[in-house]
Motif scaffolding. Structure first.
Motif, PDB file in Angstrom:
ATOM      1  N   PHE A  42       0.823  -1.210   0.000  1.00 26.72           N
ATOM      2  CA  PHE A  42       0.000   0.000   0.000  1.00 26.72           C
ATOM      3  C   PHE A  42       0.857   1.261   0.000  1.00 26.72           C
ATOM      4  N   ILE A  43       2.053   1.188   0.551  1.00 24.45           N
ATOM      5  CA  ILE A  43       2.909   2.373   0.508  1.00 24.45           C
ATOM      6  C   ILE A  43       3.219   2.763  -0.936  1.00 24.45           C
ATOM      7  N   ASP A  44       3.305   1.780  -1.831  1.00 26.89           N
ATOM      8  CA  ASP A  44       3.524   2.085  -3.253  1.00 26.89           C
ATOM      9  C   ASP A  44       2.362   2.912  -3.802  1.00 26.89           C
ATOM     10  N   ILE A  45       1.156   2.549  -3.389  1.00 23.01           N
ATOM     11  CA  ILE A  45      -0.039   3.263  -3.844  1.00 23.01           C
ATOM     12  C   ILE A  45      -0.061   4.675  -3.282  1.00 23.01           C
ATOM     13  N   TYR A  46       0.279   4.816  -1.997  1.00 31.34           N
ATOM     14  CA  TYR A  46       0.310   6.145  -1.398  1.00 31.34           C
ATOM     15  C   TYR A  46       1.366   7.023  -2.071  1.00 31.34           C
ATOM     16  N   GLN A  47       2.507   6.438  -2.417  1.00 34.59           N
ATOM     17  CA  GLN A  47       3.536   7.199  -3.126  1.00 34.59           C
ATOM     18  C   GLN A  47       3.075   7.557  -4.536  1.00 34.59           C
ATOM     19  N   ARG A  48       2.412   6.628  -5.197  1.00 36.39           N
ATOM     20  CA  ARG A  48       1.901   6.907  -6.541  1.00 36.39           C
ATOM     21  C   ARG A  48       0.908   8.061  -6.519  1.00 36.39           C
ATOM     22  N   LYS A  49       0.078   8.114  -5.512  1.00 38.79           N
ATOM     23  CA  LYS A  49      -0.938   9.157  -5.426  1.00 38.79           C
ATOM     24  C   LYS A  49      -0.379  10.495  -4.951  1.00 38.79           C
ATOM     25  N   GLY A  50       0.844  10.490  -4.428  1.00 31.86           N
ATOM     26  CA  GLY A  50       1.430  11.721  -3.921  1.00 31.86           C
ATOM     27  C   GLY A  50       1.165  11.969  -2.457  1.00 31.86           C
ATOM     28  N   ILE A  51       0.507  11.011  -1.774  1.00 30.80           N
ATOM     29  CA  ILE A  51       0.287  11.146  -0.327  1.00 30.80           C
ATOM     30  C   ILE A  51       1.624  11.138   0.391  1.00 30.80           C
ATOM     31  N   TYR A  52       2.525  10.270  -0.059  1.00 29.50           N
ATOM     32  CA  TYR A  52       3.915  10.280   0.389  1.00 29.50           C
ATOM     33  C   TYR A  52       4.745  10.733  -0.815  1.00 29.50           C
ATOM     34  N   PRO A  53       5.130  11.994  -0.873  1.00 33.28           N
ATOM     35  CA  PRO A  53       5.741  12.541  -2.103  1.00 33.28           C
ATOM     36  C   PRO A  53       7.119  11.946  -2.404  1.00 33.28           C
ATOM     37  N   LEU A  54       7.366  11.760  -3.692  1.00 37.53           N
ATOM     38  CA  LEU A  54       8.666  11.362  -4.206  1.00 37.53           C
ATOM     39  C   LEU A  54       9.074  12.335  -5.303  1.00 37.53           C
ATOM     40  N   SER A  55      10.371  12.452  -5.539  1.00 30.43           N
ATOM     41  CA  SER A  55      10.844  13.221  -6.688  1.00 30.43           C
ATOM     42  C   SER A  55      10.491  12.466  -7.964  1.00 30.43           C
ATOM     43  N   MET A  56      10.028  13.203  -8.967  1.00 32.34           N
ATOM     44  CA  MET A  56       9.608  12.589 -10.225  1.00 32.34           C
ATOM     45  C   MET A  56      10.655  12.800 -11.314  1.00 32.34           C
ATOM     46  N   PRO A  57      10.778  11.833 -12.248  1.00 28.86           N
ATOM     47  CA  PRO A  57      10.096  10.534 -12.269  1.00 28.86           C
ATOM     48  C   PRO A  57      10.650   9.615 -11.184  1.00 28.86           C
ATOM     49  N   ALA A  58       9.855   8.641 -10.806  1.00 28.97           N
ATOM     50  CA  ALA A  58      10.241   7.751  -9.716  1.00 28.97           C
ATOM     51  C   ALA A  58       9.957   6.307 -10.091  1.00 28.97           C
ATOM     52  N   VAL A  59      10.761   5.409  -9.543  1.00 28.65           N
ATOM     53  CA  VAL A  59      10.512   3.975  -9.632  1.00 28.65           C
ATOM     54  C   VAL A  59      10.001   3.525  -8.272  1.00 28.65           C
ATOM     55  N   LEU A  60       8.784   3.021  -8.225  1.00 29.93           N
ATOM     56  CA  LEU A  60       8.168   2.615  -6.973  1.00 29.93           C
ATOM     57  C   LEU A  60       8.684   1.243  -6.527  1.00 29.93           C
ATOM     58  N   GLY A  61       8.155   0.777  -5.395  1.00 35.97           N
ATOM     59  CA  GLY A  61       8.541  -0.539  -4.877  1.00 35.97           C
ATOM     60  C   GLY A  61       9.591  -0.411  -3.803  1.00 35.97           C
ATOM     61  N   VAL A  62       9.344  -1.017  -2.636  1.00 38.97           N
ATOM     62  CA  VAL A  62      10.252  -0.855  -1.505  1.00 38.97           C
ATOM     63  C   VAL A  62      10.756  -2.185  -0.935  1.00 38.97           C
ATOM     64  N   GLU A  63      10.525  -3.286  -1.651  1.00 42.41           N
ATOM     65  CA  GLU A  63      11.078  -4.567  -1.209  1.00 42.41           C
ATOM     66  C   GLU A  63      11.275  -5.460  -2.425  1.00 42.41           C
ATOM     67  N   GLY A  64      12.208  -6.379  -2.305  1.00 44.46           N
ATOM     68  CA  GLY A  64      12.461  -7.295  -3.405  1.00 44.46           C
ATOM     69  C   GLY A  64      13.509  -8.321  -3.022  1.00 44.46           C
TER      70      GLY A  64
END
Length: 322
Positions: A42-64
């Motif tokens: 869900f953090i990926d979704i929040y980042q995608r929506k801008g709720i948790y802002p990232l510098s753009m462009p961005a590659v999402l995903g926080v585990e792998g």
């Protein structure tokens, strides 16, 4: 060149594009990881929506998880060919990525790469909840929502090993079976159920010691009423909507509830803490029970993976297979 899923601007899944980018070679203290899978959270979704802002462009995903294919200067803990997992580092929707070496953790044989890729962040979240937000001990009573979901499937067996008693909420009978298999002692079924009343009845009128709510506004009031005086309320997500009605008066002094909105990303930002948390989380995944495999998506279908999670149609933990 390496394929990545790139977010061009905050917004809907239409802003995600499958593109080629040059990743480069690892610098000092870095490794290059050829990924076999990446988790969807869900953090990926929040980042995608801008709720948790990232510098753009961005590659999402926080585990792998994947295999080390190059190491930078000063990296001695890993060698090319090591199989590792990681959590808490943005940039996971990619075939390959650069990663600070301290973020990596070697995986034992009994923890598959798919399990690590899809579950390490949730396992670290479970550690944060059970050992930092509320120190769970034998006899602690816990209410957790979405009892068939990915986080609950890790929190509940871990809490049971400590000796906690667990009440879970689910939306269907089938999901109730999953929650019970994951360690729930009792289950509340249905979106219109009297959650607070059932929780009070289950605890002889006291309320539960610890409530874990990832739904948000739709369950907020019931979760508050279900929590005992001087209990702990952890808001770990707002899948059903933000907490627009929350005020300080909701928490005390009448209720005297400790309210937390903890960030697992902040929890994992300290390298010294990270090392112990990631090891404990891998051990927890190894301890089982075996979890129901979540849906799998190709990396190029990351938008579908996010939509599935956001719409609540998944059980288990979604995985991008690379």
């Amino acid at each position: 060149m390496t394929h990545v899923v790139e977010l061009s601007a905050p917004g809907g899944v239409q802003n995600l594009s499958f593109v080629s980018r040059e990743i480069g070679t690892p610098g000092p203290g870095e490794i290059r990881l050829r990924q076999t899978g990446a988790g969807v959270n869900f953090i990926d979704i929040y980042q995608r929506k801008g709720i948790y802002p990232l510098s753009m462009p961005a590659v999402l995903g926080v585990e792998g998880a994947g295999v080390v294919e190059a190491v930078g200067e000063g990296v001695t803990q890993f060698a090319v060919g090591d199989r590792i997992g990681y959590a808490g580092a943005v940039g996971g929707y990619a075939e390959a990525r650069l990663l600070p070496a301290w973020r990596g953790a070697k995986l034992p044989q009994d923890v598959s790469s798919d399990l690590a890729a899809s579950s390490l962040l949730r396992a670290c979240t479970a550690h944060m909840l059970l050992h930092k937000v509320h120190q769970v001990t034998p006899g602690t009573t816990i209410l957790i929502h979405a009892g068939a979901g990915g986080l609950a499937s890790i929190v509940m067996p871990w809490a049971k090993r400590i000796g906690a008693r667990i009440m879970a909420t689910v939306s269907t009978d089938a999901k109730a079976d999953l929650a019970l298999a994951n360690g729930a002692d009792t289950v509340i079924i249905g979106r219109n159920a009297d959650i607070a009343g059932e929780a009070r009845k289950w605890t002889d009128g006291l309320g539960v010691d610890f409530t874990i709510d990832g739904i948000g506004e739709p369950t907020f009031r019931a979760s508050l009423e279900a929590t005992a005086k001087f209990g702990t309320f952890a808001s770990v997500g707002q899948a059903g909507g933000p907490l627009v009605t929350l005020s300080a008066n909701d928490l005390g002094p009448q209720r005297s509830v400790a309210f937390h909105m903890p960030s697992v990303m902040a929890y994992l930002a300290d390298p010294l803490r990270y090392e112990s948390v990631i090891r404990a989380s891998i051990t927890a995944l190894s301890a089982g029970p075996e979890r129901v495999a979540g849906p799998e998506f190709a990396l190029s279908d990351a938008s579908a993976a996010q939509s599935s999670l956001e719409n609540g149609t998944t059980t288990g933990t979604p995985l991008l297979v690379i």
